[in-house]
Design a protein around this motif. Sequence first.
Motif, PDB file in Angstrom:
ATOM      1  N   GLU A  11       0.924  -1.098   0.056  1.00 51.15           N
ATOM      2  CA  GLU A  11      -0.024  -0.210  -0.181  1.00 51.15           C
ATOM      3  C   GLU A  11       1.047   1.302   0.130  1.00 51.15           C
ATOM      4  O   GLU A  11       0.420   2.388  -0.637  1.00 51.15           O
ATOM      5  CB  GLU A  11      -0.744   0.134   1.157  1.00 51.15           C
ATOM      6  N   ALA A  12       1.818   1.136   0.723  1.00 54.57           N
ATOM      7  CA  ALA A  12       2.816   2.483   0.789  1.00 54.57           C
ATOM      8  C   ALA A  12       3.597   2.530  -0.607  1.00 54.57           C
ATOM      9  O   ALA A  12       3.595   3.678  -0.891  1.00 54.57           O
ATOM     10  CB  ALA A  12       3.832   2.110   2.089  1.00 54.57           C
ATOM     11  N   LYS A  13       3.876   1.442  -1.172  1.00 55.17           N
ATOM     12  CA  LYS A  13       4.474   1.515  -2.378  1.00 55.17           C
ATOM     13  C   LYS A  13       3.578   2.228  -3.370  1.00 55.17           C
ATOM     14  O   LYS A  13       3.896   3.187  -4.176  1.00 55.17           O
ATOM     15  CB  LYS A  13       4.936   0.133  -2.938  1.00 55.17           C
ATOM     16  N   ALA A  42      15.065  -4.044  -4.855  1.00 55.34           N
ATOM     17  CA  ALA A  42      15.964  -3.100  -5.528  1.00 55.34           C
ATOM     18  C   ALA A  42      15.318  -1.993  -6.255  1.00 55.34           C
ATOM     19  O   ALA A  42      15.779  -0.834  -6.073  1.00 55.34           O
ATOM     20  CB  ALA A  42      16.815  -3.909  -6.449  1.00 55.34           C
ATOM     21  N   LEU A  43      14.117  -2.268  -6.877  1.00 50.53           N
ATOM     22  CA  LEU A  43      13.249  -1.223  -7.484  1.00 50.53           C
ATOM     23  C   LEU A  43      12.755  -0.379  -6.667  1.00 50.53           C
ATOM     24  O   LEU A  43      12.750   0.897  -6.844  1.00 50.53           O
ATOM     25  CB  LEU A  43      12.075  -2.104  -8.333  1.00 50.53           C
ATOM     26  N   THR A  44      12.199  -0.592  -5.304  1.00 52.28           N
ATOM     27  CA  THR A  44      11.818   0.355  -4.546  1.00 52.28           C
ATOM     28  C   THR A  44      13.020   1.356  -3.931  1.00 52.28           C
ATOM     29  O   THR A  44      12.789   2.546  -3.888  1.00 52.28           O
ATOM     30  CB  THR A  44      11.150  -0.185  -3.199  1.00 52.28           C
ATOM     31  N   CYS A  65      20.985   3.634  -3.893  1.00 54.38           N
ATOM     32  CA  CYS A  65      21.681   2.659  -4.882  1.00 54.38           C
ATOM     33  C   CYS A  65      22.318   1.556  -4.644  1.00 54.38           C
ATOM     34  O   CYS A  65      22.415   0.485  -5.167  1.00 54.38           O
ATOM     35  CB  CYS A  65      22.244   3.503  -5.920  1.00 54.38           C
ATOM     36  N   ILE A  66      23.223   1.719  -3.373  1.00 55.77           N
ATOM     37  CA  ILE A  66      24.333   0.809  -3.025  1.00 55.77           C
ATOM     38  C   ILE A  66      23.436  -0.228  -2.505  1.00 55.77           C
ATOM     39  O   ILE A  66      23.626  -1.715  -2.667  1.00 55.77           O
ATOM     40  CB  ILE A  66      25.420   1.424  -1.881  1.00 55.77           C
ATOM     41  N   GLU A  67      22.582   0.087  -1.680  1.00 57.91           N
ATOM     42  CA  GLU A  67      21.382  -1.024  -0.957  1.00 57.91           C
ATOM     43  C   GLU A  67      20.752  -1.637  -2.195  1.00 57.91           C
ATOM     44  O   GLU A  67      20.624  -2.985  -1.905  1.00 57.91           O
ATOM     45  CB  GLU A  67      20.411  -0.282  -0.083  1.00 57.91           C
ATOM     46  N   ALA A  68      20.384  -0.963  -3.271  1.00 58.87           N
ATOM     47  CA  ALA A  68      19.371  -1.670  -4.276  1.00 58.87           C
ATOM     48  C   ALA A  68      20.234  -2.658  -4.870  1.00 58.87           C
ATOM     49  O   ALA A  68      19.920  -3.884  -5.245  1.00 58.87           O
ATOM     50  CB  ALA A  68      18.972  -0.521  -5.199  1.00 58.87           C
ATOM     51  N   LEU A  69      21.602  -2.347  -5.104  1.00 60.14           N
ATOM     52  CA  LEU A  69      22.437  -3.344  -5.873  1.00 60.14           C
ATOM     53  C   LEU A  69      23.111  -4.397  -4.872  1.00 60.14           C
ATOM     54  O   LEU A  69      23.244  -5.429  -5.664  1.00 60.14           O
ATOM     55  CB  LEU A  69      23.700  -2.655  -6.317  1.00 60.14           C
ATOM     56  N   LYS A  70      22.936  -4.312  -3.560  1.00 61.71           N
ATOM     57  CA  LYS A  70      23.092  -5.518  -2.882  1.00 61.71           C
ATOM     58  C   LYS A  70      21.809  -6.455  -3.002  1.00 61.71           C
ATOM     59  O   LYS A  70      22.126  -7.744  -3.145  1.00 61.71           O
ATOM     60  CB  LYS A  70      23.119  -5.075  -1.244  1.00 61.71           C
ATOM     61  N   VAL A  71      20.758  -5.924  -3.249  1.00 63.45           N
ATOM     62  CA  VAL A  71      19.514  -6.769  -3.406  1.00 63.45           C
ATOM     63  C   VAL A  71      19.548  -7.385  -5.005  1.00 63.45           C
ATOM     64  O   VAL A  71      19.320  -8.659  -5.032  1.00 63.45           O
ATOM     65  CB  VAL A  71      18.240  -5.882  -3.150  1.00 63.45           C
ATOM     66  N   ASN A  72      19.844  -6.453  -5.905  1.00 58.18           N
ATOM     67  CA  ASN A  72      19.818  -7.118  -7.235  1.00 58.18           C
ATOM     68  C   ASN A  72      21.069  -6.411  -8.068  1.00 58.18           C
ATOM     69  O   ASN A  72      20.849  -5.204  -8.353  1.00 58.18           O
ATOM     70  CB  ASN A  72      18.388  -6.737  -7.832  1.00 58.18           C
ATOM     71  N   PRO A  73      21.995  -7.061  -7.996  1.00 55.99           N
ATOM     72  CA  PRO A  73      23.054  -6.325  -8.888  1.00 55.99           C
ATOM     73  C   PRO A  73      22.992  -6.108 -10.410  1.00 55.99           C
ATOM     74  O   PRO A  73      23.866  -5.640 -11.127  1.00 55.99           O
ATOM     75  CB  PRO A  73      24.295  -7.370  -8.584  1.00 55.99           C
ATOM     76  N   ASP A  74      21.713  -6.530 -10.897  1.00 58.91           N
ATOM     77  CA  ASP A  74      21.370  -6.522 -12.355  1.00 58.91           C
ATOM     78  C   ASP A  74      20.484  -5.611 -12.546  1.00 58.91           C
ATOM     79  O   ASP A  74      19.802  -5.474 -13.764  1.00 58.91           O
ATOM     80  CB  ASP A  74      21.397  -7.753 -12.909  1.00 58.91           C
ATOM     81  N   SER A  75      20.167  -4.589 -11.684  1.00 55.01           N
ATOM     82  CA  SER A  75      19.159  -3.417 -11.861  1.00 55.01           C
ATOM     83  C   SER A  75      19.610  -2.251 -12.654  1.00 55.01           C
ATOM     84  O   SER A  75      20.221  -1.498 -12.309  1.00 55.01           O
ATOM     85  CB  SER A  75      18.737  -3.007 -10.429  1.00 55.01           C
ATOM     86  N   ALA A  76      19.285  -2.293 -13.845  1.00 50.86           N
ATOM     87  CA  ALA A  76      19.811  -1.350 -14.803  1.00 50.86           C
ATOM     88  C   ALA A  76      19.343   0.058 -14.209  1.00 50.86           C
ATOM     89  O   ALA A  76      20.068   1.085 -14.573  1.00 50.86           O
ATOM     90  CB  ALA A  76      19.336  -1.488 -16.245  1.00 50.86           C
TER      91      ALA A  76
END
Length: 142
Positions: A11-13, A42-44, A65-76
């Motif tokens: 809901e928050a998203k 990663a997207l959030t 961004c650093i946290e996102a890449l920890k979750v998904n290193p393939d996030s363009a």
Amino acid sequence: LGDVSEDAAMEAKQEAAEAASSGDLARAVACYSTALKGAPSALTYAKRAEALLKLGHPTPALADCIEALKVNPDSAKTYKVAAKALTKQGEFEKAYEKICTGMKLDYDDDAAELQKTLKAKLDKMKKIAAQRARAAEAEAAE
């Protein structure tokens, strides 16, 4: 996972996306933060980073961004936002590296334009540095 249920996170998203599209970036950041407590993705992280960047906060945007890449290193998308944040910080070489990595993962016209701009900036900086080095050498030889 956190102190927010998965339903509340979803809901928050949704609220964050609506706030971002209506230009209420501060609310979007707050809602993305709530969403991340219940369902980190990663997207959030990338979307919150994008909102932070638009608010003029490149350092926390880069941290997301650093946290996102920890979750998904393939996030363009994350690489693209990181490149923009690094550009705001004057870290053009790092920004160019990030945008190149993102472009290898997923082509995007906006990212291609940023890549082209950063390449031109780096080429100009190298040319100026070479001119200064030659001038310094000539001055030292006198």
